[in-house]
Each structure stands twice: as C-alpha cells, then as structure tokens.
Design a protein around this motif. Structure first.
Motif, mmCIF file in Angstrom:
data_model
loop_
_atom_site.group_PDB
_atom_site.id
_atom_site.type_symbol
_atom_site.label_atom_id
_atom_site.label_comp_id
_atom_site.label_asym_id
_atom_site.label_seq_id
_atom_site.Cartn_x
_atom_site.Cartn_y
_atom_site.Cartn_z
ATOM 1 N N ARG A 120 -13.868 -4.310 -5.433
ATOM 2 C CA ARG A 120 -13.890 -2.845 -5.518
ATOM 3 C C ARG A 120 -14.955 -2.326 -4.562
ATOM 4 N NH1 ARG A 120 -12.586 1.148 -9.874
ATOM 5 N NH2 ARG A 120 -11.745 -0.644 -10.940
ATOM 6 N N GLU A 127 -6.468 7.956 -12.825
ATOM 7 C CA GLU A 127 -5.799 8.665 -11.733
ATOM 8 C C GLU A 127 -5.261 10.022 -12.187
ATOM 9 O OE1 GLU A 127 -4.601 4.813 -8.993
ATOM 10 O OE2 GLU A 127 -3.096 5.629 -10.344
ATOM 11 N N GLY A 167 -11.474 5.583 -1.686
ATOM 12 C CA GLY A 167 -10.039 5.820 -1.855
ATOM 13 C C GLY A 167 -9.570 6.930 -0.941
ATOM 14 N N LYS A 168 -8.304 6.817 -0.533
ATOM 15 C CA LYS A 168 -7.748 7.858 0.337
ATOM 16 C C LYS A 168 -7.847 9.216 -0.319
ATOM 17 C CE LYS A 168 -4.243 5.269 0.596
ATOM 18 N NZ LYS A 168 -2.868 4.784 0.569
ATOM 19 N N HIS A 185 -9.252 -1.081 1.514
ATOM 20 C CA HIS A 185 -8.028 -1.881 1.578
ATOM 21 C C HIS A 185 -8.300 -3.205 2.276
ATOM 22 C CE1 HIS A 185 -6.022 2.218 1.654
ATOM 23 N NE2 HIS A 185 -5.539 1.649 0.583
ATOM 24 N N ASP A 199 -8.906 -2.300 -9.089
ATOM 25 C CA ASP A 199 -8.269 -1.158 -9.762
ATOM 26 C C ASP A 199 -6.825 -1.454 -10.161
ATOM 27 O OD1 ASP A 199 -7.644 -1.152 -6.959
ATOM 28 O OD2 ASP A 199 -6.904 0.891 -7.144
ATOM 29 N N LYS A 217 -15.434 3.908 -6.057
ATOM 30 C CA LYS A 217 -14.313 3.404 -5.256
ATOM 31 C C LYS A 217 -14.120 4.211 -3.987
ATOM 32 C CE LYS A 217 -9.414 2.720 -5.110
ATOM 33 N NZ LYS A 217 -8.233 3.496 -5.277
ATOM 34 N N ASP A 237 0.839 -1.191 0.000
ATOM 35 C CA ASP A 237 0.000 0.000 0.000
ATOM 36 C C ASP A 237 0.874 1.241 0.000
ATOM 37 O OD1 ASP A 237 -2.821 -1.250 0.609
ATOM 38 O OD2 ASP A 237 -1.372 -2.242 1.897
#
Ligand code: ATP
Ligand code: MG
Length: 334
Positions: free
Chosen positions: A191, A116, A202-203, A20, A156, A200, A10
């Motif tokens: 996902r 991204e 996501g951070k 995660h 992803d 998603k 990660d």
C-alpha cells in the motif's frame, strides 16, 4: 507441466501511478518474465464505468493510456495476454450467475467497498448504485473466467479477493467442483501512501505521481510533499518517520542514501528543500526510461490497439471454455 495462470488489471480511469507500479505492476512483470506463469492482464473498463457511468469518454480515452503504461513499463504482449474487459461478454454472464451467491449485506460489509462509497459521496449521494455495490461480484467473474490461481494486487484489494474465494466455494458446493479458488500475491510495499500523507496513493484521491509525469510535474509534486510539521527551521532536528520525502526515498533511493537522509534529518543537518531535490533526481531517473518507451507508443496508437485486440481475441477463447464448464455445472447446457 501446465503453467499457473495469474490475472491482474487496472481500471482505465486515469494513467497508472507509482502506487500501481510498486504495489502490483512490478510483481506482474517479475512473474511474467519468470516464464513460470500464463499471465492475463485486463483493462477493466466495465468496472471503471461503475463510478464513471456519467463519463464514458474518460473511460474510453484511458483504455489506451493504461495500455501504453503497461507496454512502457515492461508488460510484454508476447508473454502476457492484455485484453479489454467489455469485449468478454462471458464475464458479464458469469456476474449474473454469481449475483445469486452473495448477499447484499455481505457486499455492504466489504471494507474496500465501504471506504470507496464514503469517498464517492458526491457521485452517489445517500444511495449507492446496484452496479457499484456489486463490483466485487464482477471482479470474481473476471478472475474465475480465466481460472486464475494467483492475483498480484495491492493491499486494498484483499477483501475483494476474499469475496471472490467465497463465491467460488459457494458455487462449487452447490453446482459441483468447477471453479478455481484464487490467491492474492502482495508486493513488499502493498500500500503506497500519497505524497500528501494519505494512506493510499490513488487516481481518484488526486494525490498520484504518474509513471508518465515529466520532470517539471515530478518537481512540482515532490516540492509539495508533506514533511515533518514540527520542523520549522532548516537546522531543527526532524522526524523522518512522519515525512513523506523520507518515505519516498525508501522506495526510490539506495540504502546508503536512505541512511544519510534519516541520520542527517534527525540531526538537523539536512534541509527539506535539498532532500526533496535529491528525491526528484531519484524518481526522475527511475521514470525516465519508462517515459521514453511511452513516447514510442504515444506516436503509434494503432499498434497499441492492435495489441489489445489480439490479446482480447485470445482471452475470449479461454473465457468461452470456462463458460462451457459453468453452464454444464448449472444445468444450463441446453
Ligand atoms: P481509483 O482511485 O480509480 O480506484 P486506483 O488508483 O485505486 O484508482 P485501481 O485501478 O483501482 O487504481 O487499482 C489497480 C491495482 O493497483 C489494484 O491491484 C490496486 O491494489 C493497485 N493499487 C492502486 N493504488 C495502489 C497503492 N497506492 N498502493 C498499492 N497498490 C495500489
Ligand atoms: Mg481503486
């Protein structure tokens, strides 16, 4: 029989979240505990810098945070080698060699990288950095440096594993059979969506529910979850399929609860607030043992750092062995 190696990791750009955990960590823990594999778990600080080069402090701080998340949710340093990517220079060296084996057009076509880059417009403006565009190449180096066969990841990551496989095939066809071609291992929920309805969690998407979140934070996040927008009054019939609260019940609650949630919602017999409160309980009881264990490590950062250093030392030995093979194949064994 030699154990198969698996590798996964990660980016230390924040603490670890439910995405995660369900998307990849639970698989890693299961594989680790089966005793059938040799696990390598990397904290990808170099990769984190590709889109945080202007914020090294953030990356540095989160190396320890991610390590604490690992230890508190069941990654066991006696069974898994946990290491810091930047302390394995062989990976950087391999990245340079592999960069000849992949075209710029191929990297630009990678769907994960494409998505991204679009999300990071603010950072990159109209032109993306060489480092970010090339991170799939360094990820191929991460994997192959350990001759990892299996890679437990979220969905992803599939295009990145495919990119790695292509690099391996190209390398082997030019320099002779040397590298191991890896395979992705997906979980049943590869996902995890965000509570905000995003495809998603996501951070960097600002929609994450962290493993270390306390009860008040869980309450606040779940209370803000997206529900059926057509449902105005409490007794309006709802559509659970478009409701993030039902989606999360399916991840955290037992079958009976999920069936009740679904039926009562459809019949307009369940209010969203009550449904959210029940979900908060379920999530909190799943996370509280992880949080407790984390408190132990939060008070002992030196112990965590020692684990990382021991893992890194072990990892370095393996990467060096691969490097000898690679250099021999490439006629760089002077
Ligand atoms: P960032 O936004 O900084 O990229 P991230 O939340 O995507 O962070 P990563 O560190 O890039 O997290 O991902 C690490 C691993 O966790 C990868 O294997 C990835 O597939 C998996 N993962 C991350 N988010 C999810 C999710 N929502 N569902 C399933 N797997 C996920
Ligand atoms: Mg990511």
């Amino acid at each position: 029989m030699e154990k198969k190696r698996f590798l996964s990791g990660d980016r230390p750009t924040g603490r670890l979240h439910i995405g995660h955990y369900i998307g990849s960590l639970q698989n890693r823990i299961k594989m680790q505990n089966s005793g059938e594999y040799e696990p390598y778990i990397l904290i990808a600080d170099v990769q984190a810098l590709t889109d945080n080069f202007n914020n090294p402090e953030k990356v540095r701080k989160n190396v320890l945070e991610v390590a604490m998340d690992y230890l508190s949710c069941g990654i066991d340093p006696n069974k898994s080698t946990i290491y810091i990517q930047s302390l394995i220079p062989e990976v950087a060296e391999l990245t340079v060699f592999y960069s000849n084996l992949v075209t710029i057009a191929r990297l630009e076509r990678n769907p994960t990288v494409k998505t991204e880059i679009a999300q990071k417009r603010e950072l990159f403006g109209e032109s993306v950095t060489y480092g970010f565009l090339g991170y799939p190449v360094s990820q191929a180096a991460d994997i192959t440096a350990f001759e990892a066969e299996l890679i437990p990841v979220g969905e992803d990551q599939l295009p990145l594993i495919e990119q790695c496989r292509e690099i391996v095939r190209k390398f082997n066809s030019i320099y002779g059979e040397t590298l191991v071609e890896p395979k992705a291992v997906l979980s049943k929920s590869p996902r995890i969506k965000g509570l905000d309805g995003n495809v998603k969690m996501g951070k960097s998407l600002g929609n994450a529910l962290y493993l270390s979140d306390d009860l008040d934070t869980i309450k606040e996040k779940v209370m803000g979850a997206v529900t059926d927008p057509e449902r105005i009054k409490k007794d309006d019939p709802g559509n659970p399929d478009v409701c993030m609260v039902y989606y999360y019940h399916k991840l955290f609650s037992n079958e009976d609860t999920c069936r009740n949630v679904c039926e009562e919602c459809k019949a307009g017999k369940r209010g969203c607030v009550a449904c959210k409160k029940q979900l908060i309980e379920e999530i909190n009881s799943a996370l509280s043992p992880i949080r407790e264990k984390r408190h132990y490590y939060e008070e002992r950062p030196k112990e965590v750092m020692d684990i990382l250093m021991a893992g890194t030392e072990n990892a370095r030995k393996v990467a060096k062995q691969t490097m000898v093979k690679v250099k021999k194949a490439m006629k760089l064994d002077y």
